[in-house]
Design an enzyme around this catalytic site. Structure first.
Site, short mmCIF file in Angstrom:
data_model
loop_
_atom_site.label_atom_id
_atom_site.label_comp_id
_atom_site.label_asym_id
_atom_site.label_seq_id
_atom_site.Cartn_x
_atom_site.Cartn_y
_atom_site.Cartn_z
N CYS A 1 0.83 -1.20 0.00
CA CYS A 1 0.00 0.00 0.00
C CYS A 1 0.87 1.26 0.00
CB CYS A 1 -0.99 -0.03 1.16
SG CYS A 1 -2.42 1.04 0.90
N HIS B 1 -4.08 -5.17 -0.15
CA HIS B 1 -3.80 -5.72 1.18
C HIS B 1 -3.85 -7.23 1.20
CE1 HIS B 1 -3.62 -1.99 3.59
NE2 HIS B 1 -4.33 -1.51 2.59
N GLU C 1 -2.85 -9.15 3.51
CA GLU C 1 -3.20 -9.61 4.86
C GLU C 1 -4.70 -9.57 5.09
OE1 GLU C 1 -3.71 -5.32 5.35
OE2 GLU C 1 -2.30 -6.56 4.22
#
Length: 375
Positions: free
Chosen positions: A265, A348, A350
């Site tokens: 990001c 993202h 995660e």
């Protein structure tokens, strides 16, 4: 209690607050996720922003201590169609209104969130202000206009750590000092993590890959990193305009010549700038859990979790291989350097919240470090 949301262009939305008397201001954006509001609230990347959830009913499973992504709520304000005051979930320990109120965050409901979303989609993300003082709407519009623009705004200093810390697997712990320097807590490959607003699930997944981590403030210099003796460096997500972090861009431009690097990001954007690229602001950003991304290396399509308002200009990069592209608007979602051990993705992996399609990024980085260092 009546409340008003005023946008900088003079558009007004009337509703009522579910957090009591108060006010809030920030860039108004929308998130299309049907769930995950607790992770959204605590994601440091939302600092300085007021989030409108497009799903009409929010708060139905309450709040629990397991699903937070940082120590505090980070959004400036919260906008929903309807807030659930009586949640039902076995993990819930408090309601959404209680959670927001406990940290002084203003929430507004009862407005037409579909109309707000369409307005932002058409005209772009813009500054807005929520107030429970509805006596003079034009005054509230003026307050919105007086807020700083997100372009040129560096916000990492509002969310980064004050001093290096380690991750125990479940919590942050201050890094120990041994012989005048910060000590590595374990025996795995040493990874310095720059904190511009790190999410806890990223730390969990890096730990699962066997990394021995020191998380450091984003103001840490290249020389200070060298003294720590890492095997690799990781750049975290975070809020604000990446171009405003000029010192960190310079630091990153030095480190890419010395260590394997990965960024997510904001970290992706900083690596792009450090490699000579440019960034630009998206019209209304990517904020949601169902953005399709194509991995150009494998041809695989991933459904991704995204939260960014800035992007790296594809045409501005050289000596890099484009690895991921957004299938909605063809913007850059990932790259790898052709000669250096550097990889980055804009979205993202995660998740938290969101799908797990992209979690391979962490093992891909681990394999890159193993290849470069033998560790």
């Amino acid at each position: 209690m009546k409340a008003i949301l005023a946008l900088e262009d003079g558009t007004l939305f009337h509703g009522h607050t579910f957090t009591g008397e108060g006010s809030a201001g920030g860039e108004v954006i929308f998130n299309t996720g049907m769930t995950g509001y607790q992770e959204v609230l605590t994601d440091p990347s939302y600092t300085g922003q007021m989030v409108c959830m497009t799903y009409p009913h929010v708060g139905n499973y309450g709040i629990n201590p397991e699903d937070i992504e940082s120590a505090h709520i980070r959004v400036a304000g919260f906008i929903v169609k309807e807030c659930c005051k009586e949640p039902s979930n076995w993990r819930s320990t408090m309601t959404l209104p209680e959670y927001l109120t406990s940290q002084g965050i203003t929430g507004i409901e009862g407005i037409d969130t579909r109309a707000l979303t369409r307005h932002l989609r058409l005209h772009g993300a813009m500054r807005g202000y929520i107030s429970t003082d509805v006596s003079d709407p034009q005054r509230v519009v003026g307050l919105a206009k007086g807020l700083p623009s997100m372009e040129g705004l560096g916000l990492a200093d509002r969310v980064c750590c004050d001093a290096p810390f380690t991750w125990s697997g479940t919590a942050m712990e201050p890094a120990k000092i041994v012989d005048g320097t910060y000590a590595w807590p374990g025996t795995g490959p040493r990874l310095v993590v720059f904190d511009m607003g790190i999410k806890w699930n990223i730390l969990r997944l890096l730990t699962a890959q066997g990394f021995d981590m020191l998380v450091v403030p984003y103001t840490t210099t290249a020389e200070q990193v060298r003294k720590l003796g890492p095997d690799a460096v990781f750049l975290s997500p975070g809020p604000g305009d990446p171009a405003a972090l000029t010192d960190l861009v310079h630091t990153t431009s030095l480190l890419v010549n010395e260590y394997p690097l990965a960024g997510i990001c904001l970290g992706h954007q900083l690596l792009g700038l450090a490699l000579g690229g440019r960034t630009f602001k998206l019209k209304f950003g990517h904020h949601g859990l169902n953005h399709p991304v194509k991995d150009l290396q494998t041809g695989r399509i991933e459904i991704s979790s995204q939260n960014h308002g800035f992007c790296v200009d594809i045409e501005s990069l050289s000596d890099v291989e484009l690895t991921h592209v957004n299938l909605n608007d063809n913007t850059l979602e990932g790259f790898a350097h052709k000669k250096k051990p550097v990889i980055a993705i804009q979205y993202h992996p995660e998740a938290a919240p969101g799908p797990h399609d992209s979690r391979y990024f962490f093992s891909r980085f681990r394999n890159l470090v193993r290849k470069e260092t033998g560790k």
